[in-house]
Design an enzyme around this catalytic site. Structure first.
Site, PDB file in Angstrom:
ATOM      1  N   ASP A   1       6.266   2.829  -2.693  1.00 26.69           N
ATOM      2  CA  ASP A   1       7.309   1.920  -3.561  1.00 26.69           C
ATOM      3  C   ASP A   1       6.491   0.413  -3.885  1.00 26.69           C
TER       4      ASP A   1
ATOM      5  N   LYS B   1      17.285   0.341  10.747  1.00 24.72           N
ATOM      6  CA  LYS B   1      17.496  -0.299   9.370  1.00 24.72           C
ATOM      7  C   LYS B   1      18.815  -0.649   9.379  1.00 24.72           C
TER       8      LYS B   1
ATOM      9  N   TYR C   1      15.072   5.162  13.524  1.00 25.59           N
ATOM     10  CA  TYR C   1      14.871   4.615  12.159  1.00 25.59           C
ATOM     11  C   TYR C   1      15.990   4.109  11.702  1.00 25.59           C
TER      12      TYR C   1
ATOM     13  N   THR D   1       0.949  -1.218  -0.067  1.00 24.57           N
ATOM     14  CA  THR D   1      -0.060  -0.019   0.052  1.00 24.57           C
ATOM     15  C   THR D   1       0.992   1.185  -0.155  1.00 24.57           C
ATOM     16  N   GLY D   2       2.257   1.127   0.175  1.00 28.84           N
ATOM     17  CA  GLY D   2       3.137   2.133   0.201  1.00 28.84           C
ATOM     18  C   GLY D   2       3.306   2.838  -1.300  1.00 28.84           C
TER      19      GLY D   2
ATOM     20  N   HIS E   1      13.656   8.888  -2.774  1.00 29.04           N
ATOM     21  CA  HIS E   1      12.999   8.688  -3.943  1.00 29.04           C
ATOM     22  C   HIS E   1      11.608   9.077  -3.727  1.00 29.04           C
TER      23      HIS E   1
ATOM     24  N   THR F   1      18.683   1.599   3.158  1.00 32.18           N
ATOM     25  CA  THR F   1      18.327   3.283   3.006  1.00 32.18           C
ATOM     26  C   THR F   1      19.641   3.944   3.008  1.00 32.18           C
TER      27      THR F   1
ATOM     28  N   GLU G   1      19.951   6.568   4.710  1.00 33.21           N
ATOM     29  CA  GLU G   1      20.039   6.921   6.036  1.00 33.21           C
ATOM     30  C   GLU G   1      20.944   6.390   6.756  1.00 33.21           C
TER      31      GLU G   1
ATOM     32  N   ALA H   1       7.815  -3.249   3.619  1.00 28.81           N
ATOM     33  CA  ALA H   1       7.021  -2.463   4.755  1.00 28.81           C
ATOM     34  C   ALA H   1       7.789  -2.025   5.740  1.00 28.81           C
ATOM     35  N   ALA H   2       7.737  -0.869   6.589  1.00 24.05           N
ATOM     36  CA  ALA H   2       8.513  -0.616   7.450  1.00 24.05           C
ATOM     37  C   ALA H   2       7.854   0.653   8.152  1.00 24.05           C
ATOM     38  N   GLN H   3       8.035   1.185   9.310  1.00 24.83           N
ATOM     39  CA  GLN H   3       7.682   2.445   9.625  1.00 24.83           C
ATOM     40  C   GLN H   3       8.856   3.439   9.073  1.00 24.83           C
TER      41      GLN H   3
HETATM   42  P1  NAP Z   1       5.701   4.204   2.649  1.00 26.84           P
HETATM   43  O1  NAP Z   1       5.226   4.801   1.636  1.00 26.84           O
HETATM   44  O2  NAP Z   1       5.567   4.703   4.074  1.00 26.84           O
HETATM   45  O3  NAP Z   1       5.193   2.523   2.756  1.00 26.84           O
HETATM   46  C1  NAP Z   1       5.716   1.797   3.984  1.00 26.84           C
HETATM   47  C2  NAP Z   1       4.588   0.570   3.871  1.00 26.84           C
HETATM   48  O4  NAP Z   1       4.870  -0.120   5.063  1.00 26.84           O
HETATM   49  C3  NAP Z   1       3.117   0.810   3.770  1.00 26.84           C
HETATM   50  O5  NAP Z   1       2.570  -0.173   3.065  1.00 26.84           O
HETATM   51  C4  NAP Z   1       2.822   0.776   5.177  1.00 26.84           C
HETATM   52  O6  NAP Z   1       1.415   0.328   5.470  1.00 26.84           O
HETATM   53  C5  NAP Z   1       3.839  -0.581   5.539  1.00 26.84           C
HETATM   54  N1  NAP Z   1       3.670  -0.866   7.215  1.00 26.84           N
HETATM   55  C6  NAP Z   1       4.108   0.048   8.081  1.00 26.84           C
HETATM   56  N2  NAP Z   1       3.957  -0.339   9.133  1.00 26.84           N
HETATM   57  C7  NAP Z   1       3.802  -1.651   9.131  1.00 26.84           C
HETATM   58  C8  NAP Z   1       3.483  -2.922   9.997  1.00 26.84           C
HETATM   59  N3  NAP Z   1       3.621  -2.732  11.325  1.00 26.84           N
HETATM   60  N4  NAP Z   1       3.201  -4.085   9.323  1.00 26.84           N
HETATM   61  C9  NAP Z   1       2.993  -4.210   8.207  1.00 26.84           C
HETATM   62  N5  NAP Z   1       3.126  -3.143   7.304  1.00 26.84           N
HETATM   63  C10 NAP Z   1       3.696  -2.075   7.766  1.00 26.84           C
HETATM   64  O7  NAP Z   1       7.282   3.895   2.478  1.00 26.84           O
HETATM   65  P2  NAP Z   1       8.044   3.716   1.001  1.00 26.84           P
HETATM   66  O8  NAP Z   1       8.519   5.258   0.500  1.00 26.84           O
HETATM   67  O9  NAP Z   1       7.098   3.063  -0.084  1.00 26.84           O
HETATM   68  O10 NAP Z   1       9.504   3.096   1.229  1.00 26.84           O
HETATM   69  C11 NAP Z   1       9.562   1.519   1.057  1.00 26.84           C
HETATM   70  C12 NAP Z   1      10.492   1.083   1.866  1.00 26.84           C
HETATM   71  O11 NAP Z   1      11.706   1.610   1.469  1.00 26.84           O
HETATM   72  C13 NAP Z   1      10.687   1.360   3.497  1.00 26.84           C
HETATM   73  O12 NAP Z   1      11.031   0.174   4.106  1.00 26.84           O
HETATM   74  C14 NAP Z   1      11.552   2.429   3.690  1.00 26.84           C
HETATM   75  O13 NAP Z   1      11.874   2.655   4.914  1.00 26.84           O
HETATM   76  C15 NAP Z   1      12.514   2.142   2.562  1.00 26.84           C
HETATM   77  N6  NAP Z   1      13.082   3.293   1.906  1.00 26.84           N
HETATM   78  C16 NAP Z   1      12.514   4.373   1.315  1.00 26.84           C
HETATM   79  C17 NAP Z   1      13.129   5.532   0.781  1.00 26.84           C
HETATM   80  C18 NAP Z   1      12.308   6.569  -0.072  1.00 26.84           C
HETATM   81  O14 NAP Z   1      12.912   7.716   0.038  1.00 26.84           O
HETATM   82  N7  NAP Z   1      11.203   6.370  -0.155  1.00 26.84           N
HETATM   83  C19 NAP Z   1      14.398   5.278   0.614  1.00 26.84           C
HETATM   84  C20 NAP Z   1      15.267   4.346   1.285  1.00 26.84           C
HETATM   85  C21 NAP Z   1      14.476   3.378   2.219  1.00 26.84           C
HETATM   86  P3  NAP Z   1       0.088   1.335   5.648  1.00 26.84           P
HETATM   87  O15 NAP Z   1      -0.081   1.912   4.229  1.00 26.84           O
HETATM   88  O16 NAP Z   1      -0.787   0.483   6.112  1.00 26.84           O
HETATM   89  O17 NAP Z   1       0.759   2.446   6.487  1.00 26.84           O
HETATM   90  O1  G4F Z   2      11.291  14.118   3.429  1.00 24.10           O
HETATM   91  P1  G4F Z   2      12.198  13.645   4.726  1.00 24.10           P
HETATM   92  O2  G4F Z   2      11.343  13.487   6.078  1.00 24.10           O
HETATM   93  O3  G4F Z   2      12.878  12.459   4.315  1.00 24.10           O
HETATM   94  P2  G4F Z   2      14.174  11.575   5.002  1.00 24.10           P
HETATM   95  O4  G4F Z   2      14.474  11.876   6.577  1.00 24.10           O
HETATM   96  O5  G4F Z   2      15.621  11.955   4.270  1.00 24.10           O
HETATM   97  O6  G4F Z   2      13.797  10.165   5.023  1.00 24.10           O
HETATM   98  C1  G4F Z   2      13.400   9.651   3.837  1.00 24.10           C
HETATM   99  O7  G4F Z   2      14.308   9.287   2.888  1.00 24.10           O
HETATM  100  C2  G4F Z   2      15.256   8.080   3.466  1.00 24.10           C
HETATM  101  C3  G4F Z   2      16.373   7.782   2.496  1.00 24.10           C
HETATM  102  O8  G4F Z   2      17.625   8.603   2.799  1.00 24.10           O
HETATM  103  C4  G4F Z   2      14.367   6.842   3.691  1.00 24.10           C
HETATM  104  F1  G4F Z   2      15.207   5.965   4.243  1.00 24.10           F
HETATM  105  C5  G4F Z   2      13.249   7.405   4.617  1.00 24.10           C
HETATM  106  O9  G4F Z   2      12.477   6.259   4.918  1.00 24.10           O
HETATM  107  C6  G4F Z   2      12.500   8.331   4.036  1.00 24.10           C
HETATM  108  O10 G4F Z   2      11.737   8.224   2.916  1.00 24.10           O
HETATM  109  O11 G4F Z   2      13.162  15.021   5.049  1.00 24.10           O
HETATM  110  C7  G4F Z   2      14.206  15.368   4.240  1.00 24.10           C
HETATM  111  C8  G4F Z   2      14.812  16.436   4.939  1.00 24.10           C
HETATM  112  C9  G4F Z   2      15.574  16.207   6.570  1.00 24.10           C
HETATM  113  O12 G4F Z   2      16.788  16.733   6.745  1.00 24.10           O
HETATM  114  C10 G4F Z   2      14.248  16.941   7.217  1.00 24.10           C
HETATM  115  O13 G4F Z   2      14.678  17.529   8.575  1.00 24.10           O
HETATM  116  O14 G4F Z   2      14.023  17.686   5.055  1.00 24.10           O
HETATM  117  C11 G4F Z   2      14.069  18.125   6.517  1.00 24.10           C
HETATM  118  N1  G4F Z   2      12.936  18.798   6.849  1.00 24.10           N
HETATM  119  C12 G4F Z   2      12.773  20.237   6.734  1.00 24.10           C
HETATM  120  N2  G4F Z   2      11.433  20.712   7.007  1.00 24.10           N
HETATM  121  C13 G4F Z   2      11.493  18.493   6.676  1.00 24.10           C
HETATM  122  C14 G4F Z   2      10.539  19.294   7.109  1.00 24.10           C
HETATM  123  N3  G4F Z   2      11.241  17.165   6.612  1.00 24.10           N
HETATM  124  C15 G4F Z   2      10.068  16.650   6.806  1.00 24.10           C
HETATM  125  N4  G4F Z   2       9.258  15.627   6.845  1.00 24.10           N
HETATM  126  N5  G4F Z   2       8.903  17.962   7.103  1.00 24.10           N
HETATM  127  C16 G4F Z   2       9.236  19.168   7.334  1.00 24.10           C
HETATM  128  O15 G4F Z   2       8.618  20.088   7.517  1.00 24.10           O
END
Ligand code: NAP
Ligand code: G4F
Length: 350
Positions: free
Chosen positions: A13, A153, A149, A10-11, A179, A125, A127, A81-83
């Site tokens: 990716d 990870k 977080y 549902t997220g 992304h 990630t 991070e 899946a992840a928080q």
């Molecule tokens: P997202 O949109 O927040 O999706 C997270 C998914 O995990 C959702 O389907 C959510 O379900 C599910 N989930 C959360 N808690 C859960 C639980 N307790 N049990 C089962 N499912 C659970 O994240 P995303 O951006 O698609 O990212 C996908 C993965 O890549 C994550 O692991 C994230 O940490 C990692 N990642 C993301 C990025 C990025 O920039 N997007 C970069 C590096 C790594 P609900 O819809 O019910 O909340």
């Molecule tokens: O968009 P962000 O919340 O993403 P962040 O923390 O980089 O994490 C995302 O990317 C990670 C990969 O590097 C993933 F692993 C993770 O799951 C997630 O997808 O914040 C980006 C930057 C941070 O430095 C934050 O402090 O933006 C800064 N920021 C400034 N104002 C803000 C805000 N972030 C959020 N969310 N909201 C603000 O108002």
């Protein structure tokens, strides 16, 4: 026909990957959480909702994860899946460890005991690099996580390698840099800005509150990044790969460009708010994707400017249609105003 299990379908990716795998002819299974209100808008947006098989499972519940493996009998498991929100991990640090960290072991154990020949992708990630001082990060850059977080990870990254080396599971870490897309959650800074800029342009809102404007990120396009996950699992050997654009831009640059694309001056609408600062923040991320380019032939296509444009245009279009009375599944109309969210305040004077 090959079958794939996607946790977190549902997220952002999960939805893009589901579409990509369906188009390749896979039988796609996805886990979702039982919620009081259904949460399938991304799958509906991509028009794949009716084509995926859904299995209820929660990462804190091993039996539901085992059942998901038993039902889907997957050739490939994509553990997404992840928080996933760093900010929330400071407010719910124990949950972050349980869901985002231990959850990886729960699913790897299910793979090991039920379907050990399944290939496994772990959503690692950028991070992980955290507060390290490398200017450009690659697979060999040391990790220095800076949030609950990323600590969780880091555990997931290592347990994936341990199951690879110890049990011979075909397991890969994709170290993906940020992304984004029009399907990004509204709490992340890019979509928060594109959505706010669109609302301000249409007179629905006046301003937006942001935290650290100087943080720099390597932002790419989610739809392209999920393709790399599949490619990693098609290789002869399991390895770990950085996926990035090798460009970095600040939050301020993102806001400036997003507002200017709509003919607005960002400085008239952006308010900086100390409440949005994190106890620790990652200041600079920029990824070297040369290993992925060389071994799996992956390169980024949509870069910063094109990505901001895509997100802003899509949010503007959605709000325009909504104001005309059109109704369709999406997240923004139900999202609370941030002033109404009483989150934990961090002591930041150090
Ligand atoms: P997202 O949109 O927040 O999706 C997270 C998914 O995990 C959702 O389907 C959510 O379900 C599910 N989930 C959360 N808690 C859960 C639980 N307790 N049990 C089962 N499912 C659970 O994240 P995303 O951006 O698609 O990212 C996908 C993965 O890549 C994550 O692991 C994230 O940490 C990692 N990642 C993301 C990025 C990025 O920039 N997007 C970069 C590096 C790594 P609900 O819809 O019910 O909340
Ligand atoms: O968009 P962000 O919340 O993403 P962040 O923390 O980089 O994490 C995302 O990317 C990670 C990969 O590097 C993933 F692993 C993770 O799951 C997630 O997808 O914040 C980006 C930057 C941070 O430095 C934050 O402090 O933006 C800064 N920021 C400034 N104002 C803000 C805000 N972030 C959020 N969310 N909201 C603000 O108002």
């Amino acid at each position: 026909m090959k079958s794939a299990l996607i946790t977190g379908i549902t997220g952002q990716d999960g939805a893009y990957l589901a579409k990509f795998l369906l188009d390749k002819g896979y039988d796609v299974f996805g886990t979702y959480r039982r919620l009081s209100t259904p949460n399938f808008w991304r799958l509906q947006y991509l028009d794949v909702f009716d084509r995926v098989n859904l299995i209820p499972a929660d990462l804190v519940d091993s039996s539901s994860i085992e059942e998901a493996i038993r039902i889907s009998q997957p050739h490939e498991v994509y553990h997404l899946a992840a928080q996933s929100f760093v900010g929330t991990s400071f407010e719910q640090p124990v949950g972050a460890g349980d869901i985002t960290g231990l959850g990886v072991t729960r699913i790897l154990e299910a793979v090991r005991t039920i379907k050990p020949d399944a290939r496994f992708y772990q959503a690692s990630t950028s991070e992980l690099f955290g507060k390290g001082n490398a200017v450009v990060q690659s697979e060999s850059t040391p990790f220095q996580p800076a949030s609950p977080y990323s600590a969780a990870k880091l555990y997931g990254y290592w347990v994936t390698r341990i199951y690879r080396d110890g049990y011979g599971i075909f397991a890969c870490n994709g170290i993906l840099f940020n992304h984004e897309s029009p399907l990004r959650g509204l709490e992340f800074v890019t979509r928060k800005i594109s959505n706010a800029a669109a609302k301000i342009k249409l007179g629905i809102d006046k301003d937006i509150r942001l935290g650290n404007l100087d943080a720099k990120r390597d932002w790419g396009y989610a739809q392209e990044y999920v393709e790399s996950m599949w490619s990693m699992l098609q290789q002869d050997k399991p390895e770990d790969y950085v996926i990035a654009t090798n460009e970095t831009h600040s939050v301020k640059e993102f806001a400036e460009l997003a507002f200017s694309l709509l003919g607005l001056d960002w400085e008239k609408h952006v308010i900086t708010d100390k409440k949005l600062l994190r106890p620790l923040d990652v200041q600079l991320l920029q990824g070297d994707y040369s290993k992925a380019q060389k071994l799996i032939g992956w390169i980024p296509k949509l870069k910063f400017k094109g990505l901001v444009e895509l997100m802003v245009k899509e949010d503007l279009n959605r709000w325009e249609r909504w104001l005309k009375g059109e109704r369709f599944p999406w997240d923004a109309p139900n999202y609370p105003n941030e002033n109404k969210i009483l989150s934990r305040q961090f002591k930041l004077d150090r």
